[in-house]
Design a protein around this motif. Structure first.
Motif, mmCIF file in Angstrom:
data_model
loop_
_atom_site.group_PDB
_atom_site.id
_atom_site.type_symbol
_atom_site.label_atom_id
_atom_site.label_comp_id
_atom_site.label_asym_id
_atom_site.label_seq_id
_atom_site.Cartn_x
_atom_site.Cartn_y
_atom_site.Cartn_z
ATOM 1 N N ASP A 156 2.075 -0.889 -4.922
ATOM 2 C CA ASP A 156 1.534 -1.518 -6.125
ATOM 3 C C ASP A 156 0.806 -0.500 -7.003
ATOM 4 O O ASP A 156 0.827 -0.606 -8.227
ATOM 5 N N ARG A 157 0.132 0.473 -6.379
ATOM 6 C CA ARG A 157 -0.606 1.490 -7.118
ATOM 7 C C ARG A 157 -0.302 2.855 -6.520
ATOM 8 O O ARG A 157 -0.170 3.009 -5.304
ATOM 9 N N ALA A 158 -0.192 3.847 -7.393
ATOM 10 C CA ALA A 158 -0.002 5.229 -6.964
ATOM 11 C C ALA A 158 -0.326 6.117 -8.156
ATOM 12 O O ALA A 158 -0.507 5.633 -9.281
ATOM 13 N N ILE A 159 -0.375 7.401 -7.933
ATOM 14 C CA ILE A 159 -0.611 8.344 -9.025
ATOM 15 C C ILE A 159 0.696 8.561 -9.775
ATOM 16 O O ILE A 159 1.770 8.566 -9.166
ATOM 17 N N VAL A 199 5.708 -6.127 -12.924
ATOM 18 C CA VAL A 199 5.198 -5.019 -13.716
ATOM 19 C C VAL A 199 4.008 -4.431 -12.962
ATOM 20 O O VAL A 199 2.942 -5.050 -12.894
ATOM 21 N N LEU A 200 4.224 -3.267 -12.374
ATOM 22 C CA LEU A 200 3.153 -2.591 -11.644
ATOM 23 C C LEU A 200 2.407 -1.661 -12.593
ATOM 24 O O LEU A 200 2.957 -1.197 -13.592
ATOM 25 N N GLU A 201 1.165 -1.393 -12.275
ATOM 26 C CA GLU A 201 0.345 -0.513 -13.097
ATOM 27 C C GLU A 201 -0.165 0.632 -12.228
ATOM 28 O O GLU A 201 -1.069 0.448 -11.416
ATOM 29 N N TRP A 202 0.441 1.795 -12.395
ATOM 30 C CA TRP A 202 0.046 2.974 -11.627
ATOM 31 C C TRP A 202 -0.993 3.776 -12.408
ATOM 32 O O TRP A 202 -1.067 3.694 -13.645
ATOM 33 N N GLY A 236 0.811 -1.210 0.000
ATOM 34 C CA GLY A 236 0.000 0.000 0.000
ATOM 35 C C GLY A 236 0.845 1.261 0.000
ATOM 36 O O GLY A 236 1.952 1.294 -0.534
ATOM 37 N N HIS A 237 0.347 2.302 0.634
ATOM 38 C CA HIS A 237 1.007 3.606 0.644
ATOM 39 C C HIS A 237 1.654 3.901 1.998
ATOM 40 O O HIS A 237 1.192 3.413 3.034
ATOM 41 N N LEU A 273 3.146 1.924 -16.704
ATOM 42 C CA LEU A 273 3.907 0.739 -16.321
ATOM 43 C C LEU A 273 5.089 1.134 -15.445
ATOM 44 O O LEU A 273 5.836 2.067 -15.764
ATOM 45 N N VAL A 274 5.250 0.423 -14.354
ATOM 46 C CA VAL A 274 6.365 0.623 -13.430
ATOM 47 C C VAL A 274 7.024 -0.734 -13.218
ATOM 48 O O VAL A 274 6.357 -1.694 -12.817
ATOM 49 N N LEU A 275 8.310 -0.815 -13.491
ATOM 50 C CA LEU A 275 9.043 -2.060 -13.283
ATOM 51 C C LEU A 275 9.729 -2.027 -11.924
ATOM 52 O O LEU A 275 10.411 -1.048 -11.585
ATOM 53 N N LYS A 276 9.570 -3.091 -11.152
ATOM 54 C CA LYS A 276 10.158 -3.152 -9.813
ATOM 55 C C LYS A 276 10.834 -4.502 -9.610
ATOM 56 O O LYS A 276 10.201 -5.558 -9.735
#
Length: 691
Positions: free
Chosen positions: A656-659, A386-389, A62-63, A644-647
């Protein structure tokens, strides 16, 4: 002589053999990767379905949260081993003396630490690295956005207050923050920025508009070393949001007074200035000051989590942890967790090959959506996710017809006719564009505030997005463009084919979409051609209003009051009306004065800027939405495509999610100072690539 020739021949043969082996290795690697270019859309769809139903047992992250250090906790702080060793050696003061009285506390979303590791980031140019550091990773502002881009949270300012009429804003700075060289940071540093830089004729041409109201610059008053009042002649209700989104090139927190005074004409002697100009190879006092304050001067103190160790003019730009960084986690561990930040330059293809090989820590920049299936396919074996923001923008691309077109009166008149812009919108098959460029993951829409924004307008989002070539042709005929050349293109009144150029730069990655739009426009008789320009030439042409159509990203439409570029022709990025933008920002001293609906938009905007009541501001913005819906000055394509965010699997505390958006300084909005690297899973990099 024969032996020498033989040796030379052997050496050349060795070099040639080595080159052949390198080429063969590269060819094998490229062959080994799935060939997206030869995959059908159906195959890609099948891959997406397989991935969608793949069970991921990873706990969602989470955040982070921010809070204040409790007074009853005392000063029992911990620090990174690399800093503790310096304390033990007598090279640094103890950690409790380096931290402020009230350090900002960040509660990590996943785990505490560990300390150590290097975060490598890749980009194609030095300027890209600089922008990424100044605007995103190193952007410490008075106030920050929360990870969802919805609320303002404390940062360097522990709190702030605004008067009922929004004319005065009181900012309370954290007590005891220090610059990276250990010198105290106080209100005097911000006063120096404003009165000795922003308002000084030697160093700055004009006060930025965000610090102006009623034609007067703001007053900045110091109440004590840690309290400032921003005072305006008229209400300025958006100042807190602006402070969280401020362009670092005019950022008030980049001007350490104790250091920069020695290069300032009001604080140093003329001889000192001349001597410094000679030593730094600068031609004017202004150039000297900007150079010493700039990113390439590693001696200039910073407030960032990491500070530069070497001049970024090299291929690799290395940052080390700031021993005086002013944040801790909720257990009292001084941040950041990661020791080093390393920027490296490669070409775009090699960067994406490294991504797919798992040679990535955490990165969104240069992660091309075209490679989405490859990233998903290689992620499990290469050890990354591969995260999806959420995109903070109102769409992937904005198509901006230049209503101020200079040098072609016919095109200017045509681009100013709403029927033409509406026709060109109906000529676009957005579903086809989405399938080709974004694998059908996007939603057809105009450039508009996205769902979830308090400024959202469904009527603007859906205006004129239906693919209707018959309607497009009818509108173009109605404009008198009925005569056609032998190859089917409509003729201008002078008999020439109607040709327009769609200008883009290499930075715009979605070029398949633009080429497809051009083809769809050609299908209704408008000879549209995509034209690739360098960034410098594109900026030069749009500043002179000499472009036909310019394509750029959607950026920050979730909060258009901070960045209204696509709706109100006043922002630096308002490529569709550069002469109106100039007129507005120079108070009518240059450019062109808008009339009709565009003048209405600007007048409403001026009301918004001084309206203290948020609900009334929302109502006023809906009027701007309505005018944009009716006139469609800017054409949108596709929205709701994830960023797309690679981690890498070794990285911790990455949500996992953010602006994701420029206004929010992503990924800065997720507090990268709490990212951590698990050493037993750390990314293996060859020794020659180390710092």
């Amino acid at each position: 002589m024969l032996k020498r020739v033989t040796k030379i021949g052997i050496s050349l043969a060795t070099v040639c053999l080595a080159m052949v082996l390198v080429v063969e290795a590269m060819a094998w690697l490229i062959w080994a990767l799935p060939d997206v270019g030869q995959q059908t859309l159906a195959e890609l769809r099948q891959l997406e379905l397989e991935l969608e139903h793949h069970v991921d047992d990873t706990e969602p992250v989470g955040h982070h949260r921010v809070t204040e250090w409790p007074a009853d906790r005392g000063r029992a702080f911990n620090e990174a081993p690399i800093l503790r060793a310096k304390v033990d050696a007598g090279d640094l003061p103890p950690v409790d003396e380096r931290l402020p009285e009230d350090p900002l506390v960040i509660v990590p979303p996943q785990q505490h630490g560990p300390y150590g590791g290097a975060w490598r980031r890749y980009d194609v140019s030095q300027i890209s690295h600089i922008v990424n550091m100044l605007f995103r990773l190193g952007n410490e502002s008075l106030i920050r956005w929360d990870p969802g881009g919805d609320e303002l949270i404390p940062n360097i300012a522990s709190r702030w207050e605004s008067s009922d009429d929004a004319r005065e804003h009181t900012i309370y700075l954290r007590r005891g923050i220090k610059w990276s060289d250990g010198h105290p940071f106080t209100a005097d540093d911000i006063l120096f920025w404003y009165y000795d830089y922003v308002q000084h004729e030697t160093y700055n041409a004009a006060v930025p508009r965000i610090f102006m109201r009623g034609g007067e610059p703001m007053e900045l008053e110091k109440l004590d070393d840690h309290t400032l009042v921003f005072r305006f002649a008229e209400p300025n209700p958006l100042l807190p949001q602006e402070l969280a989104s401020l362009d670092p090139y005019m950022h008030m927190l980049h001007y350490p007074r104790h250091y920069l005074e020695q290069f300032h004409v009001d604080h140093a002697s003329e001889e000192q200035i001349r001597q410094a100009m000679r030593e730094e190879n600068q031609n004017t006092p202004r150039a000297l000051f900007n150079h010493m304050q700039g990113y390439n001067n590693t001696d200039c103190p910073r407030l960032w989590a990491w500070v530069p160790l070497r001049d970024p003019s090299t291929q690799r730009w290395v940052f080390d942890r700031n021993p005086y960084y002013w944040k801790v986690d909720d257990q009292g561990n001084q941040l950041p967790y990661i020791d080093e930040l390393i920027f490296e330059m490669f070409d775009a293809e090699l960067i994406n090959m490294r991504f797919m090989a798992g040679q990535i820590g955490m990165q969104a920049r240069r992660v091309e959506f075209d490679n989405y299936p490859l990233f998903k396919r290689h992620a499990p074996d290469a050890g990354f996710r591969v995260l999806e923001w959420e995109q903070g923008g109102g769409g992937e691309l904005a198509i901006a017809f230049n209503v101020n077109r200079a040098g072609d009166d016919f095109l200017r008149q045509l681009f100013n006719d709403r029927r033409f812009r509406i026709a060109m919108s109906h000529a676009i098959n957005r579903h086809e564009v989405s399938e080709v460029q974004w694998m059908g993951l996007g939603t057809p829409r105009q450039m508009a505030p996205p769902k979830g924004s308090i400024y959202y307008c469904p009527d603007l989002e859906s205006a004129h997005i239906a693919y209707d070539p018959d309607k497009a042709n009818a509108l173009l005929d109605e404009l008198g463009l009925t005569e056609r050349s032998p190859d089917g293109f409509r003729r201008r009144p002078d008999g020439r084919p109607l040709q327009i150029f769609i200008d883009v730069t290499e930075a715009i990655g979605s070029q398949q979409a633009i080429r497809l739009v051009a083809a769809q426009w050609r299908a209704v008789g408008v000879d549209a051609q995509m034209r690739m320009l360098s960034g410098g030439l594109l900026n030069q042409r749009q500043s002179a209003a000499q472009h036909d159509v310019l394509v750029w990203w959607g950026e920050n439409e979730k909060n258009p009051l901070v960045d209204p570029r696509w709706f109100v022709p006043i922002a630096q990025g308002s490529h569709w009306a550069p002469r109106y933008r100039l007129w507005y920002n120079l108070d009518g001293e240059a450019g062109e004065e808008p009339t009709g609906p565009l003048r209405q938009v600007i007048d409403i905007w001026d009301q918004i800027m001084v309206e203290p009541d948020e609900q009334r501001r929302i109502e006023l913005w809906q009027q701007i939405n309505d005018l944009n819906r009716e006139n469609l000055w800017v054409i949108g394509l596709i929205g709701e495509v994830p960023q797309l965010v690679l981690k890498h699997d070794s990285f911790r505390n990455v949500p996992d999610r953010a602006i994701y958006g420029f206004t929010y300084r992503s990924p800065g909005v997720t507090a990268p100072e709490i990212y951590a690297i698990e050493p037993d899973q750390a990314l293996a990099i060859p020794d020659e690539e180390g710092p």
